[in-house]
Design a protein around this motif. Structure first.
Motif, PDB file in Angstrom:
ATOM      1  N   GLY A   1       0.779  -1.227   0.000  1.00 34.07           N
ATOM      2  CA  GLY A   1       0.000   0.000   0.000  1.00 34.07           C
ATOM      3  C   GLY A   1       0.813   1.280   0.000  1.00 34.07           C
ATOM      4  O   GLY A   1       0.370   2.306  -0.523  1.00 34.07           O
ATOM      5  N   LEU A   2       2.010   1.235   0.583  1.00 36.38           N
ATOM      6  CA  LEU A   2       2.764   2.466   0.826  1.00 36.38           C
ATOM      7  C   LEU A   2       3.262   3.150  -0.443  1.00 36.38           C
ATOM      8  O   LEU A   2       2.986   4.322  -0.691  1.00 36.38           O
ATOM      9  N   PHE A   3       4.028   2.431  -1.256  1.00 35.17           N
ATOM     10  CA  PHE A   3       4.769   3.066  -2.346  1.00 35.17           C
ATOM     11  C   PHE A   3       3.848   3.628  -3.424  1.00 35.17           C
ATOM     12  O   PHE A   3       4.060   4.729  -3.932  1.00 35.17           O
ATOM     13  N   GLU A   4       2.802   2.873  -3.767  1.00 37.76           N
ATOM     14  CA  GLU A   4       1.883   3.328  -4.802  1.00 37.76           C
ATOM     15  C   GLU A   4       1.145   4.587  -4.363  1.00 37.76           C
ATOM     16  O   GLU A   4       0.901   5.492  -5.171  1.00 37.76           O
ATOM     17  N   ALA A   5       0.786   4.661  -3.087  1.00 36.78           N
ATOM     18  CA  ALA A   5       0.058   5.829  -2.588  1.00 36.78           C
ATOM     19  C   ALA A   5       0.954   7.050  -2.444  1.00 36.78           C
ATOM     20  O   ALA A   5       0.512   8.179  -2.643  1.00 36.78           O
ATOM     21  N   LEU A   6       2.222   6.830  -2.115  1.00 38.21           N
ATOM     22  CA  LEU A   6       3.127   7.933  -1.796  1.00 38.21           C
ATOM     23  C   LEU A   6       3.884   8.474  -3.003  1.00 38.21           C
ATOM     24  O   LEU A   6       4.098   9.685  -3.127  1.00 38.21           O
ATOM     25  N   LEU A   7       4.320   7.591  -3.892  1.00 36.18           N
ATOM     26  CA  LEU A   7       5.265   7.976  -4.938  1.00 36.18           C
ATOM     27  C   LEU A   7       4.606   8.105  -6.303  1.00 36.18           C
ATOM     28  O   LEU A   7       3.715   7.330  -6.657  1.00 36.18           O
ATOM     29  N   THR A   8       5.072   9.071  -7.086  1.00 40.29           N
ATOM     30  CA  THR A   8       4.562   9.349  -8.433  1.00 40.29           C
ATOM     31  C   THR A   8       5.714   9.239  -9.428  1.00 40.29           C
ATOM     32  O   THR A   8       6.874   9.050  -9.035  1.00 40.29           O
ATOM     33  N   PRO A   9       5.437   9.399 -10.736  1.00 39.60           N
ATOM     34  CA  PRO A   9       6.524   9.374 -11.724  1.00 39.60           C
ATOM     35  C   PRO A   9       7.553  10.487 -11.533  1.00 39.60           C
ATOM     36  O   PRO A   9       8.644  10.428 -12.125  1.00 39.60           O
TER      37      PRO A   9
ATOM     38  N   ASP B   1       0.253  13.215   8.351  1.00 44.89           N
ATOM     39  CA  ASP B   1      -0.278  13.478   7.021  1.00 44.89           C
ATOM     40  C   ASP B   1      -0.116  12.259   6.106  1.00 44.89           C
ATOM     41  O   ASP B   1      -0.992  11.974   5.273  1.00 44.89           O
ATOM     42  N   LEU B   2       1.004  11.542   6.244  1.00 49.34           N
ATOM     43  CA  LEU B   2       1.199  10.340   5.441  1.00 49.34           C
ATOM     44  C   LEU B   2       0.156   9.281   5.797  1.00 49.34           C
ATOM     45  O   LEU B   2      -0.435   8.645   4.906  1.00 49.34           O
ATOM     46  N   ILE B   3      -0.077   9.080   7.077  1.00 48.56           N
ATOM     47  CA  ILE B   3      -1.056   8.080   7.498  1.00 48.56           C
ATOM     48  C   ILE B   3      -2.444   8.447   6.994  1.00 48.56           C
ATOM     49  O   ILE B   3      -3.213   7.586   6.541  1.00 48.56           O
ATOM     50  N   SER B   4      -2.761   9.728   7.024  1.00 48.96           N
ATOM     51  CA  SER B   4      -4.059  10.179   6.505  1.00 48.96           C
ATOM     52  C   SER B   4      -4.172   9.890   5.008  1.00 48.96           C
ATOM     53  O   SER B   4      -5.232   9.465   4.516  1.00 48.96           O
ATOM     54  N   LEU B   5      -3.084  10.115   4.272  1.00 48.16           N
ATOM     55  CA  LEU B   5      -3.081   9.817   2.846  1.00 48.16           C
ATOM     56  C   LEU B   5      -3.302   8.329   2.593  1.00 48.16           C
ATOM     57  O   LEU B   5      -4.065   7.936   1.696  1.00 48.16           O
ATOM     58  N   LEU B   6      -2.660   7.488   3.379  1.00 49.49           N
ATOM     59  CA  LEU B   6      -2.810   6.046   3.215  1.00 49.49           C
ATOM     60  C   LEU B   6      -4.243   5.607   3.488  1.00 49.49           C
ATOM     61  O   LEU B   6      -4.772   4.718   2.816  1.00 49.49           O
ATOM     62  N   ARG B   7      -4.899   6.221   4.455  1.00 54.75           N
ATOM     63  CA  ARG B   7      -6.299   5.883   4.721  1.00 54.75           C
ATOM     64  C   ARG B   7      -7.182   6.223   3.518  1.00 54.75           C
ATOM     65  O   ARG B   7      -8.225   5.591   3.288  1.00 54.75           O
ATOM     66  N   GLN B   8      -6.779   7.222   2.732  1.00 58.78           N
ATOM     67  CA  GLN B   8      -7.556   7.637   1.577  1.00 58.78           C
ATOM     68  C   GLN B   8      -7.210   6.871   0.303  1.00 58.78           C
ATOM     69  O   GLN B   8      -8.076   6.674  -0.559  1.00 58.78           O
ATOM     70  N   GLN B   9      -5.946   6.396   0.178  1.00 53.68           N
ATOM     71  CA  GLN B   9      -5.500   5.903  -1.118  1.00 53.68           C
ATOM     72  C   GLN B   9      -4.820   4.539  -1.121  1.00 53.68           C
ATOM     73  O   GLN B   9      -4.627   3.973  -2.205  1.00 53.68           O
ATOM     74  N   ALA B  10      -4.442   3.984   0.017  1.00 48.31           N
ATOM     75  CA  ALA B  10      -3.743   2.696   0.016  1.00 48.31           C
ATOM     76  C   ALA B  10      -4.728   1.574  -0.306  1.00 48.31           C
ATOM     77  O   ALA B  10      -5.650   1.294   0.464  1.00 48.31           O
ATOM     78  N   ARG B  11      -4.540   0.929  -1.432  1.00 48.08           N
ATOM     79  CA  ARG B  11      -5.524  -0.052  -1.909  1.00 48.08           C
ATOM     80  C   ARG B  11      -5.694  -1.256  -0.970  1.00 48.08           C
ATOM     81  O   ARG B  11      -6.826  -1.696  -0.732  1.00 48.08           O
ATOM     82  N   PRO B  12      -4.631  -1.832  -0.401  1.00 43.49           N
ATOM     83  CA  PRO B  12      -4.850  -2.960   0.525  1.00 43.49           C
ATOM     84  C   PRO B  12      -5.663  -2.566   1.755  1.00 43.49           C
ATOM     85  O   PRO B  12      -6.358  -3.404   2.331  1.00 43.49           O
ATOM     86  N   TYR B  13      -5.580  -1.285   2.161  1.00 38.68           N
ATOM     87  CA  TYR B  13      -6.365  -0.801   3.289  1.00 38.68           C
ATOM     88  C   TYR B  13      -7.822  -0.598   2.874  1.00 38.68           C
ATOM     89  O   TYR B  13      -8.753  -0.996   3.582  1.00 38.68           O
ATOM     90  N   LEU B  14      -8.028  -0.011   1.711  1.00 33.24           N
ATOM     91  CA  LEU B  14      -9.373   0.313   1.259  1.00 33.24           C
ATOM     92  C   LEU B  14     -10.178  -0.906   0.835  1.00 33.24           C
ATOM     93  O   LEU B  14     -11.411  -0.890   0.889  1.00 33.24           O
ATOM     94  N   PHE B  15      -9.487  -1.975   0.410  1.00 34.52           N
ATOM     95  CA  PHE B  15     -10.196  -3.112  -0.173  1.00 34.52           C
ATOM     96  C   PHE B  15     -10.000  -4.420   0.599  1.00 34.52           C
ATOM     97  O   PHE B  15     -10.307  -5.490   0.080  1.00 34.52           O
ATOM     98  N   SER B  16      -9.515  -4.339   1.836  1.00 35.15           N
ATOM     99  CA  SER B  16      -9.353  -5.540   2.660  1.00 35.15           C
ATOM    100  C   SER B  16     -10.186  -5.416   3.928  1.00 35.15           C
ATOM    101  O   SER B  16     -10.300  -4.334   4.504  1.00 35.15           O
ATOM    102  N   ASN B  17     -10.736  -6.529   4.370  1.00 31.90           N
ATOM    103  CA  ASN B  17     -11.484  -6.524   5.625  1.00 31.90           C
ATOM    104  C   ASN B  17     -10.623  -6.040   6.790  1.00 31.90           C
ATOM    105  O   ASN B  17      -9.398  -6.218   6.803  1.00 31.90           O
ATOM    106  N   SER B  18     -11.273  -5.460   7.764  1.00 31.30           N
ATOM    107  CA  SER B  18     -10.592  -4.989   8.964  1.00 31.30           C
ATOM    108  C   SER B  18      -9.894  -6.136   9.687  1.00 31.30           C
ATOM    109  O   SER B  18     -10.319  -7.294   9.611  1.00 31.30           O
TER     110      SER B  18
END
Length: 420
Positions: free
Chosen positions: A141-149, A281-298
């Protein structure tokens, strides 16, 4: 809609009969059989032994009489079967149920999830934390949410597979530096100056070799070249450093490492679960955009309860964690005196280097016959030609347990010509 359809159609045989689909299936089976036979022939077949007991320093193995000494679990502090940890899990199970049937942002966040995240952030002395089903998911979840081209990530060539896979998912510019090679890292950092953000990614402890990343030097280079440091602490959290905070505490750079990913599935209870901890701020971003967090059961409540109690025990006293050093030294020194080569330094991961995959597999089986549970590691888990038996010392192993393990290794090693 399905009524009246031929059974072969429902199974995917295809329109107009099944021979073509069956032929494709036969081709697939032949290919798979060939691949599996090649794995067996190379001595790299990984059989799964079945435990009929709790995880711990002593386990029961299906088909094997008596109690077996376990020297290959990541149960560093022995907390996976600690009575207080188990009771905490049972209590939470009764109060909060078996699971949430949902992801966090829909209907899957309980008060215990928030409390554990706060506890993790406090333990690591960071601003915030986010839970995942595993640390593999945290790395995915981390790298895809944090890093861009526009950004760059610089990764040690022997980083864990989950870091490698996580980096593959992102669109950042990718640099790989030689294992623990600070000269190569500096050269890559110079080259990466053209990018907006530079993230240095490394395991704190490399799980296959038991060596520790030179975080002081990494942080110095990061400061010099204005980079951010990320470490995966799965094999350090709970027992490295004066109070078990991990590699950054051990090496005195807690204020210089920006992002930490780690696991609840090793020293901290041994169940499952992972997390990222770092800037709010990073943790907040991950809650919004990290795919394993958004699409996995708690994370299941019982797992949360067990991990929370494990952290409580660790923060109350560092006695368990500090018992590791002497036991690790006992095993390493006696094995080296017997003629074995042990990779890494001063870490309870003690890889017994053998080179040959078949030798590692056969020796591990013969160790089991002598009441010692260890596993041979070979390609693709480790590089070709670097097969090993990875021994892992736990705080709940006794000195007598360790001596018995060494004696079995000496006997089996001599039998197979691994030592004189």
């Amino acid at each position: 809609m399905w009524r009246g359809r031929p059974r072969s159609w429902a199974l995917g045989a295809g329109v107009g009969g099944g021979p073509r689909a069956q032929s494709a299936l036969a081709q697939l089976r032949a290919r798979l059989e060939g691949q599996l036979e090649a794995i067996r022939g190379a001595g790299r077949w990984k059989s799964e032994r079945i435990l009929t007991s709790k995880q711990g320093p002593r386990v029961s193995v299906e088909g094997r009489p008596g109690v077996i000494l376990n020297f290959c679990a990541n149960n560093y502090l022995g907390l996976s079967s600690h009575p207080e940890v188990i009771q905490a899990g049972l209590k939470v199970l009764e109060q909060f149920g078996a699971g949430l049937s949902s992801v966090r942002f829909i209907c899957g966040t309980q008060s215990i999830h928030k409390a554990l995240e706060e506890k993790i952030a406090d333990f690591h002395q960071r601003e915030d934390a986010i839970l995942y089903p595993s640390c593999f998911d945290a790395n995915a979840g981390l790298f895809e949410a944090l890093l861009t081209p526009e950004d760059a990530v610089l990764s040690d060539e022997l980083n864990h597979a989950s870091i490698i896979d996580g980096i593959r998912l992102c669109k950042a510019n990718k640099y790989r530096y030689g294992h623990l090679d600070m000269g190569d890292l500096e050269a890559k950092l110079r080259e990466a100056q053209k990018h907006r953000l530079r993230l240095v990614a490394t395991d704190g402890v490399f799980s296959m070799d038991g060596d520790i990343a030179p975080l002081r030097e990494i942080c110095q280079l990061a400061q010099k070249y204005k980079a951010v440091v990320f470490i995966d602490e799965c094999h350090a959290t709970g027992f490295l450093g004066p109070s078990g905070r991990g590699t950054d505490e051990l090496l005195g750079v807690m204020d210089q490492v920006t992002i930490i990913n780690s696991t609840l599935g090793k020293a901290l209870g041994g169940a499952s679960g992972g997390y990222t901890t770092g800037p709010r701020d990073l943790i907040s971003l991950l809650r919004q955009q990290a795919r394993p967090y958004l699409f996995s059961n708690s994370l299941p409540p019982a797992v949360v309860g067990c991990a929370s109690k494990a952290l409580d025990l660790l923060m109350e006293s560092d006695a368990i964690a500090q018992s590791m050093a002497a036991k690790t030294l006992q095993f390493r020194s006696k094995m080296e005196a017997a003629g074995f080569t042990i990779s890494g330094t001063e870490h309870p991961i003690c890889p017994v280097m053998l080179g040959d995959a078949r030798l590692a597999s056969v020796m591990a089986e013969d160790m089991l016959k002598r009441g010692i549970y260890v596993i041979g590691f070979s390609y693709p888990v480790v590089p070709k030609g670097k097969a090993r038996i990875r021994v892992q010392i736990s705080a709940v192993h006794s000195e007598e347990d360790i001596d018995r393990c060494v004696e079995a290794f000496v006997e089996v090693g001599r039998q197979h010509g691994a030592i004189p």
